[in-house]
Design a protein around this motif. Structure first.
Motif, PDB file in Angstrom:
ATOM      1  N   UNK A 279       0.819  -1.208   0.000  1.00 13.99           N
ATOM      2  CA  UNK A 279       0.000   0.000   0.000  1.00 13.99           C
ATOM      3  C   UNK A 279       0.857   1.265   0.000  1.00 13.99           C
ATOM      4  N   UNK A 280       2.014   1.205   0.654  1.00 18.27           N
ATOM      5  CA  UNK A 280       2.908   2.363   0.613  1.00 18.27           C
ATOM      6  C   UNK A 280       3.404   2.648  -0.795  1.00 18.27           C
ATOM      7  N   UNK A 284       2.502   5.999  -3.114  1.00 15.80           N
ATOM      8  CA  UNK A 284       3.550   6.890  -3.612  1.00 15.80           C
ATOM      9  C   UNK A 284       3.313   7.271  -5.068  1.00 15.80           C
ATOM     10  N   UNK A 285       2.761   6.356  -5.845  1.00 18.41           N
ATOM     11  CA  UNK A 285       2.605   6.598  -7.279  1.00 18.41           C
ATOM     12  C   UNK A 285       1.189   7.043  -7.661  1.00 18.41           C
ATOM     13  N   UNK A 286       0.391   7.404  -6.681  1.00 20.96           N
ATOM     14  CA  UNK A 286      -0.943   7.922  -6.967  1.00 20.96           C
ATOM     15  C   UNK A 286      -0.888   9.440  -7.124  1.00 20.96           C
ATOM     16  N   UNK A 287      -1.736   9.966  -8.001  1.00 29.34           N
ATOM     17  CA  UNK A 287      -1.830  11.414  -8.206  1.00 29.34           C
ATOM     18  C   UNK A 287      -3.103  11.992  -7.623  1.00 29.34           C
ATOM     19  N   UNK A 421       5.267  13.718   2.459  1.00 26.63           N
ATOM     20  CA  UNK A 421       5.901  14.999   2.142  1.00 26.63           C
ATOM     21  C   UNK A 421       5.590  15.403   0.708  1.00 26.63           C
ATOM     22  N   UNK A 422       5.568  14.445  -0.203  1.00 29.11           N
ATOM     23  CA  UNK A 422       5.224  14.716  -1.596  1.00 29.11           C
ATOM     24  C   UNK A 422       3.806  15.282  -1.701  1.00 29.11           C
ATOM     25  N   UNK A 509       9.583   2.881 -12.248  1.00 27.93           N
ATOM     26  CA  UNK A 509       8.522   1.891 -12.116  1.00 27.93           C
ATOM     27  C   UNK A 509       7.142   2.533 -11.998  1.00 27.93           C
ATOM     28  N   UNK A 510       7.003   3.752 -12.496  1.00 23.56           N
ATOM     29  CA  UNK A 510       5.741   4.474 -12.290  1.00 23.56           C
ATOM     30  C   UNK A 510       4.566   3.750 -12.927  1.00 23.56           C
ATOM     31  N   UNK A 511       4.740   3.286 -14.152  1.00 25.10           N
ATOM     32  CA  UNK A 511       3.601   2.695 -14.851  1.00 25.10           C
ATOM     33  C   UNK A 511       3.103   1.433 -14.146  1.00 25.10           C
TER      34      UNK A 511
END
Length: 558
Positions: A279-280, A284-287, A421-422, A509-511
């Motif tokens: 889940x972490x 991280x890669x969600x907008x 933080x992001x 590894x974003x996609x």
């Protein structure tokens, strides 16, 4: 007094959702719901004082015998011990804050009465779940919050995405709830009792029961494999997200596992550790702002599951983290709702950046900041004490799987700091799309009820810093200094990583991670497609064919 949380929440739901709501109107429903939830919150506070401070456990016979099977009787009883008092105070405080917030957030909705009725009914069933003294009463509250979550997630029924998300949530939970029911029936078959004390079970029976009840808890608490409904539940209104993902539905599985304290198994540790890491990474890669916070909830639930598998002290630590997490996660969701409203309903973090305290109020800015610091685990915050206790317990536990869980939890803590933080930087500092929010500032006027909601949650956070959340840390004095300070160092590393990643557009590894490792696609192409094919076959050869044969036979007889 011990029945007031039940009576007040049910009365709020009945009055706001019945024919009497037309007589009251929107303002009357708002006053009734807030007053009833305030009564529930204050009575829960008094109950917590009597049980936790005065050490007075209470047993109340409400309606006597519910039903009888042979010599087996099931009663409607309420049992309030220390665990119930903690959970009851957490549920009612967060629910009261959410009700105050919802009256402002949903003020333009034409069906506000119905929405407030759903919220109060959800709270009522959650109170039933935590106050029951047996598994049958728990199951009534368990199924009740499942139905209410379906109604709340799909509240915007004119949106196809909301309807599909509600269906997805109820179907995924049907699988886990079925196994939970099977486990409860097995408990009754082997023991002749449905009380929480199951110590008389044999070792072999306990293993199978633990697996059945664990899978039941995994569905509600969105553990790995059953997590696919959680992010899609963000299609509901923001108050729904705060109520479901903070202190109520998703924590029900953890609460049941702490109640059934005999079920300590290495499987729980593995499931929780993998959920926390998975889940972490997804968060991280969600907008989407709400989806990031939703996946952070899933990650923290993984911490709680690991803690439940670490023994008696681990169950206490899981309840501590459940209580602290409920407060700051509800604050995060409510602050996110104000941000989304200030940005014109946009939930994409890449299109914020120009927001400031002028647009979403300084109170909202500070609330989001406090919630983020608690989620990251900044020293001397409530989240720091509860999360550090779980990490340290996983290090000192004698279970061989705990060593691997400790490593995964530490990595998950680093990822949590990074995406938190992001999230904060993208919301208030960097502007990616070149839009200037200062041209036409929204500048929402401060609202009393939103201020009350934020104040209740912030005071709850401060209260849990100073009372009881760090008691277990005292038994961990023998943990090495480097291990205890490692989460703080990871928090700093996560801050640096987030500031570097948020200004960069190159993610390797974003996609793959943005598609959440393909769980939804895997289920859609295997299980869902197979069920639909079977349904088409049975419809064509069974239902449709049966009706055609009957019609032809009827016509020929005529």
């Amino acid at each position: 007094m011990y029945l007031l949380p039940l009576l007040s929440t049910f009365l709020s739901s009945f009055l706001c959702g019945s024919m009497f709501a037309r007589l009251f109107g929107h303002r009357g429903s708002i006053v009734i719901s807030i007053f009833c939830l305030l009564v529930s919150f204050l009575s829960s506070l008094l109950i917590w004082y009597e049980v936790a401070i005065a050490s007075c456990e209470v047993y109340v016979d409400v309606f006597g015998t519910w039903f009888t099977v042979g010599s087996f009787n099931v009663y409607w009883n309420i049992y309030v011990d220390l665990t119930t008092a903690h959970m009851l105070l957490t549920v009612t405080s967060v629910s009261f804050a959410v009700h105050c917030y919802a009256t402002v957030y949903m003020k333009s909705d034409p069906h506000l009465n119905l929405f407030m009725s759903y919220l109060s009914l959800f709270t009522f069933f959650m109170v039933v779940l935590v106050c029951s003294d047996n598994l049958i009463g728990m199951l009534v509250g368990w199924e009740g919050i499942g139905v209410c979550s379906y109604l709340l997630i799909g509240y915007y029924s004119h949106r196809l995405s909301a309807v599909k998300s509600a269906q997805k949530a109820i179907l995924v939970n049907r699988v886990s709830d079925g196994l939970l029911l099977w486990g409860i029936l097995w408990v009754w078959w082997h023991t002749g009792s449905l009380e929480y004390d199951l110590a008389c079970l044999s070792t072999q029976t306990s293993i199978f029961l633990s697996l059945a009840i664990l899978i039941g808890a995994m569905g509600k608490s969105a553990q790995i494999g059953f997590h696919v409904w959680l992010a899609d539940a963000m299609e509901g209104p923001t108050p729904v997200s705060a109520l479901i993902h903070a202190a109520t539905l998703v924590t029900a599985g953890v609460y049941v596992m702490t109640r059934l304290s005999v079920f300590y198994d290495g499987v729980i540790i593995v499931v929780g550790a993998l959920t926390a890491l998975m889940a972490g990474i997804f968060g991280y890669f969600q907008a989407d702002l709400k989806r990031v916070i939703a996946f952070s909830t899933c990650s923290q639930l993984g911490y709680m599951m690991v803690s439940v598998g670490l023994g008696e002290h681990g169950a206490d630590a899981a309840m501590c983290h459940l209580m602290t997490h409920a407060s700051f996660k509800a604050a995060l969701f409510l602050a996110a709702g104000v941000i989304i409203t200030s940005a014109g309903g946009n939930q994409h973090m890449g299109r914020y950046g120009g927001l400031s305290a002028i647009h979403c109020s300084l109170f909202c800015f500070l609330t989001l900041l406090v919630g983020c610091l608690c989620l990251m685990g900044l020293p001397e915050t409530s989240g720091f004490y509860s999360k550090e206790t779980i990490i340290n317990l996983s290090y000192v536990c004698f279970n061989p799987l705990a060593d691997y869980a400790h490593t995964l939890l530490v990595i998950a803590a680093f990822i949590t700091c990074s995406y938190t933080v992001k999230l904060f930087i993208q919301s208030f500092f960097y502007d990616f799309n070149g839009s200037d929010f200062n041209v036409n500032p929204v500048n929402p006027s401060p609202n009393l009820l939103i201020g009350v909601a934020f104040t209740v949650l912030l005071f709850d956070i401060m209260f849990k810093i100073w009372t009881g959340t760090n008691l277990l840390s005292g038994i961990l004095f023998f943990v090495p200094w480097g291990v205890k300070t490692l989460p703080v160092g990871l928090m700093i590393a996560g801050f640096l990583t987030a500031t570097a990643a948020v200004t960069s557009r190159n993610f390797g590894l974003m996609r793959f991670c943005a598609t959440r490792w393909g769980f939804d696609q895997l289920y859609a192409r295997t299980i869902v497609q197979l069920v639909l094919d079977w349904g088409r076959i049975t419809w064509g050869t069974g239902d449709k064919g049966l009706f055609i044969v009957n019609n032809l036979y009827g016509r020929s007889s005529k």
